[in-house]
Design an enzyme around this catalytic site. Structure first.
Site, PDB file in Angstrom:
ATOM      1  CG  ASP A  83       5.482   3.407   6.276  1.00 45.49           C
ATOM      2  OD1 ASP A  83       6.209   3.259   7.283  1.00 45.49           O
ATOM      3  OD2 ASP A  83       5.881   3.217   5.121  1.00 45.49           O
TER       4      ASP A  83
ATOM      5  CB  CYS B 240      14.443   2.302 -35.949  1.00 40.69           C
ATOM      6  SG  CYS B 240      15.816   2.466 -34.785  1.00 40.69           S
TER       7      CYS B 240
ATOM      8  CB  CYS C 124      20.415   1.174 -36.512  1.00 43.25           C
ATOM      9  SG  CYS C 124      19.656   1.883 -35.041  1.00 43.25           S
TER      10      CYS C 124
ATOM     11  CB  CYS D 184      16.031  -1.398 -35.755  1.00 41.91           C
ATOM     12  SG  CYS D 184      16.965  -0.388 -36.922  1.00 41.91           S
TER      13      CYS D 184
ATOM     14  CE  LYS E 198       4.334  -1.981  11.741  1.00 45.16           C
ATOM     15  NZ  LYS E 198       5.141  -0.912  11.200  1.00 45.16           N
TER      16      LYS E 198
ATOM     17  CE  LYS F  75       6.934  -4.278   8.984  1.00 42.58           C
ATOM     18  NZ  LYS F  75       7.965  -3.565   8.296  1.00 42.58           N
TER      19      LYS F  75
ATOM     20  CD  GLU G 275      -4.878  -0.420  16.644  1.00 42.34           C
ATOM     21  OE1 GLU G 275      -4.160   0.591  16.521  1.00 42.34           O
ATOM     22  OE2 GLU G 275      -4.844  -1.175  17.612  1.00 42.34           O
TER      23      GLU G 275
ATOM     24  CB  CYS H 267      18.475   4.596 -37.679  1.00 41.45           C
ATOM     25  SG  CYS H 267      17.578   3.065 -37.985  1.00 41.45           S
TER      26      CYS H 267
ATOM     27  CE1 TYR I  57       1.101   3.325  18.211  1.00 36.29           C
ATOM     28  CE2 TYR I  57       0.738   4.277  16.044  1.00 36.29           C
ATOM     29  CZ  TYR I  57       1.598   3.916  17.067  1.00 36.29           C
ATOM     30  OH  TYR I  57       2.935   4.135  16.948  1.00 36.29           O
TER      31      TYR I  57
HETATM   32  S1  IVH Z   1       1.185  -0.457  18.488  1.00 35.76           S
HETATM   33  C1  IVH Z   1       3.316  -1.757  22.217  1.00 35.76           C
HETATM   34  N1  IVH Z   1      -0.323   0.191  16.443  1.00 35.76           N
HETATM   35  O1  IVH Z   1       4.715   0.390  14.065  1.00 35.76           O
HETATM   36  C2  IVH Z   1       2.750  -1.596  20.852  1.00 35.76           C
HETATM   37  N2  IVH Z   1       2.006   0.560  16.266  1.00 35.76           N
HETATM   38  O2  IVH Z   1       6.800  -1.663  13.985  1.00 35.76           O
HETATM   39  C3  IVH Z   1       3.254  -0.398  20.176  1.00 35.76           C
HETATM   40  N3  IVH Z   1       2.666   1.575  14.125  1.00 35.76           N
HETATM   41  O3  IVH Z   1       6.619   1.648  16.695  1.00 35.76           O
HETATM   42  C4  IVH Z   1       2.889  -0.225  18.782  1.00 35.76           C
HETATM   43  N4  IVH Z   1       0.680   1.732  13.264  1.00 35.76           N
HETATM   44  O4  IVH Z   1       5.470   3.325  15.121  1.00 35.76           O
HETATM   45  C5  IVH Z   1       0.927   0.144  16.931  1.00 35.76           C
HETATM   46  N5  IVH Z   1      -1.787   0.758  14.756  1.00 35.76           N
HETATM   47  C6  IVH Z   1      -0.553   0.714  15.235  1.00 35.76           C
HETATM   48  C7  IVH Z   1       0.542   1.167  14.493  1.00 35.76           C
HETATM   49  C8  IVH Z   1       1.818   1.068  15.036  1.00 35.76           C
HETATM   50  C9  IVH Z   1       1.949   1.972  13.089  1.00 35.76           C
HETATM   51  C10 IVH Z   1       4.134   1.666  14.196  1.00 35.76           C
HETATM   52  C11 IVH Z   1       4.669   2.234  15.474  1.00 35.76           C
HETATM   53  C12 IVH Z   1       5.529   1.154  16.045  1.00 35.76           C
HETATM   54  C13 IVH Z   1       5.900   0.384  14.827  1.00 35.76           C
HETATM   55  C14 IVH Z   1       6.327  -1.022  15.135  1.00 35.76           C
END
Ligand code: IVH
Length: 683
Positions: free
Chosen positions: A128, A417, A440, A435, A126, A323, A124, A420, A234
Site C-alpha cells: 500500500d 459515577c 447528576c 448512575c 499488494k 483486496k 505477491e 457526580c 514487482y
Molecule cells: S502489478 C500490470 N504487483 O497496486 C500490473 N501492483 O491497484 C501492474 N501494487 O498500480 C501492477 N503491490 O501501485 C502489482 N505486487 C504488486 C503490487 C501492485 C501493489 C499496486 C500498484 C498498482 C496498484 C493497482
C-alpha cells in the site's frame, strides 16, 4: 434504450458516480488527502462499472472506468511511459477471485478438447504505497516517474534518489531496464516520523500511504530524504537486451539478483485451491508485517500466457488484486473509562493509543457494558485488536494475550459515577449499569435536552449547547425550570442579543400549549415513546385523569402491556415527579390530550395499525406516528400480518420487504396524506 425511464435513472446515477469518482481521484492523487476509505471509493467504481455494463450506450471515453488513474497536478515535469503502467482489477472476496481464475482458464482454452495446460499462479503481496517506474540505462538510474494516468507520469527522479532501497547503479543490468514497484513508508518509519512531529508540536500524519505519496512529491528532495521511504520491485516495463525469462517469478528472482529490493513473500502455485488458501493465510498474517498491505496480487506466472491474455482498457487480464476485507489492527488499550448517558446509563469505552484502521485514526471504541468487558477480558495496558465494524464504528475485538504480563489485574467496573460521584448500580439480571443520582449533571442535561427536542416539546432554539450553558450557569435544574428562565441574565451571556432572547422566550411560551402526549413523551418516563405517550394521553384525556388512573386502568389501554403500565404508574407515584408535574401545572402548561384540547381530529384510523419506515420528505417519522395515533390508529414498530398499511419513505429497508412479502399495502407520502385525511387506503 436511451428513452426508457430505467435508462434515464441509470444515466443520472452514472453522471453522479463519475463526478464523485473524479472528486475523490483529485483528493487522492493530486491532494494526497483522501476523504473516504479505499473500500468506499472502490464501491463507487464497481457500481459505475455495473451500470455501464448494463447500459453500454452510457459508456464514454472519458469515463473513469476507461482510464487507469487520475493525472496528478503537473508540478513536476511530465514523463511519457514507454510501456504503459496499468492498474489492476479488484476481487473483493474469494468468489470473485475464483471467478477471475475461471475467466482466465476459459480464455486460455484450458478444459477444451485439446486442453491447454493449466497455468501456474504467482501470488505477491499488494503493497500500500504508490507505483513508480525506475529507468536504468547501462546500469545507472536515469529517471524515476510516478504512474500518473498510466501513460504520462511525473518526473520524481531527484526524490527517488533519496530512497536508500533504490540502487543508483545495478551491476549486470541490461542496457535498458525499467523496474516498476511500490514506494512505501514502513510502519516503524511512519511511527518515528509521527513521534518527531509530536515532539516538535506539529500535526501528526494520518496514514503511511498518504505520507509516502506526499513525501515523494515534495518540491525539495531534501525533505523527501528525511522521510525514510522504501521500495519493493514487482514488475518490469521496457527491457532491452535482458535475459530470456519465461515466468513472472523468474523475473522477480532476476531483479533480486541485480540487488533490487524484491519482497520474499511471493509464491507460485499450480492449483487455484492453493491460491485461495494462500490469500487467507496472508490475511491472517497481515499484521506480522512492518509495512501496510491492502491485498494479494495474483498473476498468471507464465509470460507467454500473459501475452495471450493481454489487457483490457484499464488492466491486465492476467492479474487481479484480491483486496483484504476490513482491517484489524493492534494498538494499546490505554485505559477503560465510563461515560454517563443522558438517562444515567454507564457505558464503558476503550481509550486507545491512536491507530489507523479502516481508513481513519481511531482513539476510542465502545465496550458496551460490564459483561462485554468481562467476556473480552480486555485490561488497561493490553495490546488489543481493533476493527471497524461495518467499516464505520470502531470495535475492540480481543486482547493479545501473548503480550500480557502475568500480574496485570482485570478491569473492574468503577463503583462511582465519573460525573457526580454517586455509587453506580446494576439491577439483578440486567446488562446495564446506572448512575442512580437524579441530580447528576449529565442526567439533568440529558432530561432537559430530550424535553425540548423536536419529538417532545419542540422548543426552537433550545438545543444541546444552550441547555449545557443554562445548566452550567445554574439556570436550569429540571424541566420545569424551562418555564421560569431568567431572561435578564441570559441577555448578559455572550451570543444572546435582544432578538434571540425574545425568540427564545416566545418559543418557550408556545411550548406551554403542547398537548399532554408530547409532555409525557418529553418527561422520559421509562418505556414511554411517542406512540405510548399519545395513547396514554388520549385514553385519560388530561393530566388529572391520568393521575387518578390505577395500574389496572393503564393496563386496560390497548397497546399497553403490564410492563409499560407499571412503569407509567410507578413514575407518576414518585413524589419528586408529582412535584414536577405540579410545577408544570403552575407554569401554565396545557396538560390535555390533543383531541380533548379543541383541535379535534376525526378518528378515521380507529382500529388500524399503520407502520412508518424510511425517511419522509414532508414530516419526521415521529410526527407521522403521532398523526396516526391522534386519529385513533396505532403505529407499531414492526410489520406483521396485523398491519393495515406500511408508509414507506426514502431508503425503506427490511420493513418494506416484509410488507411486500405479506401483501400489505405500501403507501407513499401522497397516499399517506389521503389516509390521514379520509381513513381510506388507495385503490
Ligand atoms: S502489478 C500490470 N504487483 O497496486 C500490473 N501492483 O491497484 C501492474 N501494487 O498500480 C501492477 N503491490 O501501485 C502489482 N505486487 C504488486 C503490487 C501492485 C501493489 C499496486 C500498484 C498498482 C496498484 C493497482
Amino acid at each position: 434504450m436511451a428513452g426508457d425511464p430505467d435508462s434515464g435513472r441509470a444515466g443520472a446515477r452514472v453522471e453522479e458516480l463519475r463526478s464523485l469518482i473524479r472528486y475523490h481521484d483529485e483528493r487522492y492523487h493530486a491532494l494526497d488527502d483522501p476523504e473516504i476509505p479505499d473500500a468506499e471509493y472502490d464501491a463507487l467504481l464497481v457500481e459505475l462499472r455495473h451500470l455501464e455494463a448494463e447500459h453500454p450506450h452510457l459508456v464514454t471515453p472519458d469515463s473513469p472506468t476507461q482510464r487507469v488513474g487520475a493525472a496528478g497536478r503537473a508540478t513536476f515535469a511530465e514523463v511519457e511511459h514507454r510501456v504503459r503502467m496499468f492498474s489492476l482489477d479488484n476481487a473483493f472476496d474469494l468468489d470473485e477471485l475464483t471467478a477471475w481464475s475461471e475467466r482466465v482458464l476459459r480464455r486460455l482454452g484450458t478444459g477444451d478438447e485439446e486442453a491447454a495446460p493449466a497455468p501456474n499462479w504467482a501470488c505477491e503481496l499488494k503493497f500500500d504505497g504508490l507505483a513508480v517506474s525506475l529507468r536504468y540505462e547501462e546500469g545507472r538510474l536515469v529517471q524515476a516517474a510516478t504512474r500518473g494516468d498510466g501513460r504520462v507520469g511525473e518526473d520524481v527522479t531527484a526524490n527517488v534518489r533519496t530512497i536508500d532501497d533504490v540502487p543508483e547503479r545495478l551491476d549486470g543490468a541490461p542496457p535498458v531496464l525499467e523496474v516498476r514497484g511500490e514506494v512505501y513508508l514502513g510502519l516503524a518509519a511512519f511511527a518515528s516520523l509521527n513521534a518527531a512531529q509530536e515532539a516538535a508540536g506539529e500535526k501528526t500524519y494520518v496514514n503511511p500511504r498518504n505520507t509516502a505519496a506526499g513525501s515523494l512529491r515534495q518540491k525539495d528532495a531534501a525533505v523527501t530524504a528525511t522521510r525514510d521511504l522504501s521500495f519493493w520491485a514487482y514488475q518490469v516495463g521496457e527491457v532491452v537486451g535482458g535475459p530470456d525469462l519465461a515466468s513472472h517469478l523468474d523475473t522477480l528472482a532476476w531483479l533480486d539478483g541485480l540487488d533490487l529490493p524484491v519482497n520474499d513473500r511471493s509464491a507460485r502455485f499450480d492449483d487455484f485451491a492453493a491460491v485461495l488458501d494462500h490469500v487467507q493465510a496472508v490475511e491472517a498474517a497481515r499484521h506480522d508485517l512492518d509495512y501496510e498491505i491492502d491485498g494479494v496480487v495474483v498473476k498468471v506466472d507464465d509470460l507467454a500466457l500473459q501475452a495471450d491474455l493481454g489487457f483490457t482498457a484499464r488492466a491486465p487480464r492476467w492479474a487481479v488484486a484480491y483486496k483484504l476485507p476490513p482491517e484489524e489492527r493492534t494498538t494499546t488499550l490505554l485505559d477503560i473509562e465510563v461515560s454517563i448517558g443522558p438517562g444515567g446509563q454507564a457505558t464503558p469505552f476503550a481509550r486507545l493509543e491512536p491507530v489507523f484502521v479502516g481508513g481513519s485514526t481511531v482513539t476510542a471504541a465502545t465496550l458496551h457494558n460490564a459483561d462485554q468487558v468481562a467476556a473480552k477480558d480486555v485490561r488497561p495496558g493490553d495490546t488489543v485488536v481493533v476493527r471497524k465494524a461495518g467499516d464505520v464504528i470502531p470495535e475492540v475485538l480481543r486482547p493479545v494475550l501473548a503480550d500480557r504480563p502475568d500480574d496485570r489485574p482485570p478491569w473492574a467496573f468503577p463503583t462511582e459515577c465519573p460525573e457526580c460521584g454517586a455509587g453506580l448500580v446494576r439491577g439483578e439480571g440486567e446488562a446495564a449499569t446506572f448512575c442512580p443520582n437524579h441530580a447528576c449533571p449529565r442526567q439533568v442535561r440529558g432530561r432537559i435536552e430530550h424535553f425540548a427536542s423536536r419529538g417532545a416539546m419542540d422548543i426552537e432554539g433550545f438545543g444541546e449547547q444552550r441547555v449545557d450553558l443554562f445548566v452550567a450557569e445554574g439556570l436550569l435544574a429540571d424541566v420545569a425550570d424551562v418555564f421560569s428562565l431568567d431572561y435578564d441574565r441570559i441577555a448578559t451571556f455572550e451570543g444572546f442579543g435582544e432578538v434571540s432572547v425574545a425568540n427564545l422566550g416566545a418559543a418557550v411560551d408556545e411550548a406551554r400549549s403542547q398537548p399532554l402526549g408530547r409532555l409525557l413523551f418529553g418527561l422520559r418516563i421509562p418505556h414511554v415513546g411517542t406512540t405510548v405517550a399519545d395513547l396514554v394521553a388520549r385514553s385519560f384525556g388530561d393530566l388529572d385523569g391520568l393521575l387518578a388512573a390505577t395500574v389496572e386502568d393503564l393496563e386496560a389501554v390497548e397497546g399497553l402491556g403490564p410492563v409499560i403500565a407499571a412503569s407509567v404508574h410507578d413514575w407518576l407515584r414518585e413524589e419528586r415527579n408529582r412535584d414536577l408535574l405540579e410545577r408544570l401545572r403552575t407554569a401554565g402548561l396545557h396538560l390535555e390530550a390533543a383531541d380533548a384540547a379543541g383541535d379535534d381530529v376525526p378518528q378515521v384510523l380507529e382500529g388500524m395499525a399503520v407502520v412508518v419506515t424510511g425517511t419522509l420528505a414532508g414530516m419526521g417519522r415521529d410526527d407521522a406516528r403521532a398523526a396516526i395515533t391522534a386519529r385513533g390508529g396505532t403505529s407499531p414498530g414492526s410489520v406483521s400480518k396485523k398491519t393495515t398499511a406500511l408508509v414507506a419513505g426514502e431508503n425503506a429497508g427490511s420493513k418494506l420487504a416484509k410488507a411486500e412479502e405479506l401483501g400489505i399495502p405500501v403507501l407513499d407520502e401522497a397516499a399517506f396524506e389521503v389516509l390521514l385525511a379520509t381513513g381510506q387506503l388507495p385503490g
